[in-house]
Design an enzyme around this catalytic site. Structure first.
Site, mmCIF file in Angstrom:
data_model
loop_
_atom_site.group_PDB
_atom_site.id
_atom_site.type_symbol
_atom_site.label_atom_id
_atom_site.label_comp_id
_atom_site.label_asym_id
_atom_site.label_seq_id
_atom_site.Cartn_x
_atom_site.Cartn_y
_atom_site.Cartn_z
ATOM 1 N N ARG A 230 90.189 45.505 76.028
ATOM 2 C CA ARG A 230 90.306 43.952 75.992
ATOM 3 C C ARG A 230 89.005 43.516 76.141
ATOM 4 N NH1 ARG A 230 95.756 42.484 78.757
ATOM 5 N NH2 ARG A 230 95.571 40.341 77.774
ATOM 6 N N ASP B 107 103.596 40.130 72.245
ATOM 7 C CA ASP B 107 104.129 40.213 73.379
ATOM 8 C C ASP B 107 105.736 40.275 72.856
ATOM 9 O OD1 ASP B 107 101.693 40.039 74.686
ATOM 10 O OD2 ASP B 107 101.992 37.864 75.126
ATOM 11 N N CYS C 130 93.051 47.852 80.068
ATOM 12 C CA CYS C 130 94.187 47.860 80.376
ATOM 13 C C CYS C 130 95.305 48.436 79.584
ATOM 14 C CB CYS C 130 94.520 46.160 80.447
ATOM 15 S SG CYS C 130 96.067 45.649 79.970
ATOM 16 N N ARG D 130 105.322 40.670 86.891
ATOM 17 C CA ARG D 130 104.269 39.970 86.414
ATOM 18 C C ARG D 130 104.556 38.706 85.779
ATOM 19 N NH1 ARG D 130 99.127 43.407 84.706
ATOM 20 N NH2 ARG D 130 98.489 41.290 84.354
ATOM 21 N N LYS E 24 104.399 31.617 81.532
ATOM 22 C CA LYS E 24 103.343 32.314 82.547
ATOM 23 C C LYS E 24 101.798 32.228 81.742
ATOM 24 C CE LYS E 24 102.231 36.734 81.670
ATOM 25 N NZ LYS E 24 101.295 37.587 81.554
ATOM 26 N N ASN E 25 101.904 32.489 80.493
ATOM 27 C CA ASN E 25 100.572 32.528 80.033
ATOM 28 C C ASN E 25 100.012 31.082 79.724
ATOM 29 O OD1 ASN E 25 100.461 35.234 79.986
ATOM 30 N ND2 ASN E 25 100.778 35.615 77.701
HETATM 31 C C1 EPZ Z 1 96.675 36.629 75.683
HETATM 32 O O1 EPZ Z 1 95.746 37.678 76.173
HETATM 33 C C2 EPZ Z 1 98.083 36.944 76.466
HETATM 34 N N1 EPZ Z 1 97.504 36.983 78.009
HETATM 35 C C3 EPZ Z 1 98.523 38.307 76.236
HETATM 36 O O2 EPZ Z 1 99.616 38.500 76.923
HETATM 37 C C4 EPZ Z 1 98.825 38.252 74.571
HETATM 38 O O3 EPZ Z 1 99.220 39.577 74.361
HETATM 39 C C5 EPZ Z 1 97.439 38.102 73.869
HETATM 40 O O4 EPZ Z 1 96.944 36.859 74.410
HETATM 41 C C6 EPZ Z 1 97.414 37.941 72.518
HETATM 42 O O5 EPZ Z 1 98.746 37.074 72.282
HETATM 43 C C7 EPZ Z 1 97.308 35.685 78.466
HETATM 44 O O6 EPZ Z 1 97.506 34.842 77.898
HETATM 45 C C8 EPZ Z 1 96.818 35.654 80.043
HETATM 46 P P1 EPZ Z 1 93.240 37.592 73.133
HETATM 47 P P2 EPZ Z 1 93.982 37.765 75.521
HETATM 48 O O7 EPZ Z 1 91.863 37.304 73.832
HETATM 49 O O8 EPZ Z 1 93.689 36.215 75.744
HETATM 50 C C9 EPZ Z 1 90.351 40.994 70.951
HETATM 51 C C10 EPZ Z 1 101.399 39.392 78.302
HETATM 52 O O9 EPZ Z 1 102.089 40.350 78.022
HETATM 53 N N2 EPZ Z 1 89.200 40.193 71.619
HETATM 54 O O10 EPZ Z 1 94.215 36.724 72.258
HETATM 55 O O11 EPZ Z 1 93.359 38.599 76.488
HETATM 56 C C11 EPZ Z 1 91.389 41.605 72.059
HETATM 57 O O12 EPZ Z 1 90.880 43.043 72.219
HETATM 58 C C12 EPZ Z 1 99.884 39.325 77.961
HETATM 59 O O13 EPZ Z 1 101.787 38.355 78.707
HETATM 60 C C13 EPZ Z 1 88.199 40.820 71.533
HETATM 61 O O14 EPZ Z 1 87.737 41.853 70.874
HETATM 62 O O15 EPZ Z 1 94.182 38.207 74.209
HETATM 63 C C14 EPZ Z 1 92.717 42.054 71.022
HETATM 64 O O16 EPZ Z 1 92.568 42.565 70.141
HETATM 65 C C15 EPZ Z 1 99.385 40.811 77.378
HETATM 66 N N3 EPZ Z 1 86.784 39.976 72.262
HETATM 67 C C16 EPZ Z 1 92.434 40.195 70.381
HETATM 68 O O17 EPZ Z 1 91.121 39.893 70.180
HETATM 69 C C17 EPZ Z 1 87.269 39.168 73.069
HETATM 70 O O18 EPZ Z 1 86.162 38.377 73.455
HETATM 71 C C18 EPZ Z 1 93.515 39.412 70.861
HETATM 72 O O19 EPZ Z 1 93.229 39.152 72.304
HETATM 73 C C19 EPZ Z 1 88.433 38.557 73.117
HETATM 74 C C20 EPZ Z 1 89.582 39.319 72.502
#
Ligand code: EPZ
Length: 432
Positions: free
Chosen positions: A122, A305, A117, A398, A22-23
């Site tokens: 996030r 995840d 969320c 989802r 999915k991701n």
């Molecule tokens: C991706 O989310 C996945 N979603 C998430 O999967 C997954 O949990 C996550 O990566 C971590 O592996 C998709 O790929 C669509 P991040 P993403 O940016 O990209 C912080 C699922 O269940 N951050 O890697 O949104 C953030 O808050 C979902 O399938 C900032 O602070 O995650 C987090 O603490 C849930 N500023 C950390 O970094 C930013 O600009 C990692 O988030 C971006 C992120």
């Protein structure tokens, strides 16, 4: 109200085939709109997040042709609007990938700001930092992120934290910027590599995806191609833990075992047998699981995840396990639901859970607070004594394709029902 109802106790036994990731697919579909001709993508998972992103692409005028639920052709040449409104973003956060794709291709994008969320704040500051470094003006007005650029120029960008979304979004925009971009401290997740591979197949020049540094030489045009989505690491991991928690024996097919190494290691530490083959793994659960400690980390570390699924499994292991969540600040919400099933878990400071293994879980009525926690509650229900109902299953829809059918195919006694009456009927059924 739709819910899953299950009677626990059957070990999962048999073979299950894993769907496309999915991701990865979310990034791939967004990238596809950057081409000047149609992109054909197969092995898509048929889950609601993907259907929603496809609707968002159609909403801005892109042409989406489905050959079947897993095969789609995306033609971005018909796009006529660069504004993705809140109705799509509310349904699915990853529509923010349209920011990087539209900005790269059209130098302009407006996408509603994704809200908070269920797994904690996030922010998207790193995405914005990257777009600005490439020369875009980024403003937030009326709940929209508005990106505009006269021209995009390659830049040297260091991400302050490892972010999957920021890495993919900036990589897409930079692939059509002028000159070279060096992106440092990037995410190395398999789906980052998958999106880079598709972009390269479309004519981009991206090197280093899968390492800490991605180097991109911008190109003027991207073209159509054919591409197949990688298998879903998290869906595979969920079934692997399903074998562990139910003391089953399953073969998980259509996987890339290398992507599952952190999951495999933890299962082995817990005493399960895991055998790797070319594109499948076999997991044999044991009557007694051992405790272990876990810290979620960016790939190749243990995935956030998979955190709820391993926690649910450790709730019936011998001894005490400590789970540290280092990616999201609020990803233990489901613990209260597991407690209703008899799990003994204490959350300390929001990011650490101490799990004291109990002998057994007992069926209860629980609610999925988010996608992966929902899957973990189902695993717990399959191992519990008695009947469990899991509500709010739209979260599970989802990201898990025909979850109930796949579990039932492995011998689970589980049904999707739409009324409490149907659930009661399942309960009253005489089990032979
Ligand atoms: C991706 O989310 C996945 N979603 C998430 O999967 C997954 O949990 C996550 O990566 C971590 O592996 C998709 O790929 C669509 P991040 P993403 O940016 O990209 C912080 C699922 O269940 N951050 O890697 O949104 C953030 O808050 C979902 O399938 C900032 O602070 O995650 C987090 O603490 C849930 N500023 C950390 O970094 C930013 O600009 C990692 O988030 C971006 C992120």
């Amino acid at each position: 109200m739709e819910q899953y109802v299950m009677r626990g106790g059957n070990p999962l036994v048999g073979e299950v085939t894993i769907s496309g990731a999915k991701n990865a697919a979310l990034g791939l579909l967004a990238a596809a709109i950057m081409a000047d001709s149609a992109v054909h993508i197969d092995n898509l998972p048929d889950v609601s997040d993907i259907r929603n992103l496809l609707s968002a692409i159609e909403g801005i005028g892109g042409t989406v042709t489905k050959a079947d639920p897993h095969t789609v052709t995306v033609d971005g040449t018909t796009i006529r609007s660069l504004i993705v409104d809140n109705s799509y973003v509310r349904k699915m956060r990853a529509s923010y990938y349209l920011l990087g794709a539209l900005l790269g291709r059209f130098r302009h994008a407006e996408v509603a700001l994704p809200g908070g969320c269920n797994i904690g704040a996030r922010p998207i500051d790193q995405h914005i930092k990257g777009f600005r470094a490439l020369g875009a003006q980024v403003d937030i007005e009326g709940g929209m992120v508005i990106c505009r650029a006269k021209k995009l120029t390659g830049a040297h960008i260091y991400l302050d934290m490892v972010s999957v979304g920021a890495t993919i979004n900036i990589m897409m925009a930079a692939s059509m910027a002028e000159g070279r971009t060096i992106l440092e401290n990037v995410a190395k997740e398999p789906h980052v590599v998958d999106v880079a591979n598709l972009l390269n197949r479309m004519g981009a020049d991206i090197r280093g995806a899968g390492t800490d540094v991605i180097r991109i030489r911008g190109v003027q045009k991207l073209h159509g191609c054919e591409y197949s989505v990688i298998p879903d690491q998290i869906e595979a991991g969920t079934f692997m833990f399903g074998a562990a928690i139910t003391r089953g024996d399953i073969i998980v097919r259509n996987v890339i075992p290398r992507h599952l190494e952190s999951i495999t290691s933890k299962l082995r530490e817990m005493g399960c047998e895991v055998t790797e083959f070319d594109d499948q793994v076999r997991v044999v659960g044991k009557p007694y699981l051992e405790h272990t400690d876990v810290k979620t980390l960016p790939y190749p570390g243990f995935p956030t995840d998979m955190q709820p699924q391993i926690t649910a499994t450790l709730s019936i292991a011998r001894g005490t396990s400590v789970i540290r969540e280092s990616i999201f600040e609020n990803r233990f919400k489901y613990v209260d639901e597991l407690a209703r099933m008899g799990a003994q878990i204490k959350v300390e400071s929001g990011s650490v859970a101490v799990v004291r293994g109990v002998e057994k879980l007992t069926g209860a009525s629980v609610k999925a607070p988010d996608l992966r926690a929902g899957a973990a509650l189902v695993l717990a229900g399959l191992a519990a004594e008695g009947t469990t109902t899991v509500e709010e299953i739209h979260y599970i829809d989802r990201g898990y394709e025909i979850f109930v059918e796949k579990l039932a195919g492995l011998g689970a006694d589980i049904k999707r029902v739409s009324t409490d009456r149907e659930a009661a009927k399942f309960n009253l059924r005489v089990v032979s």
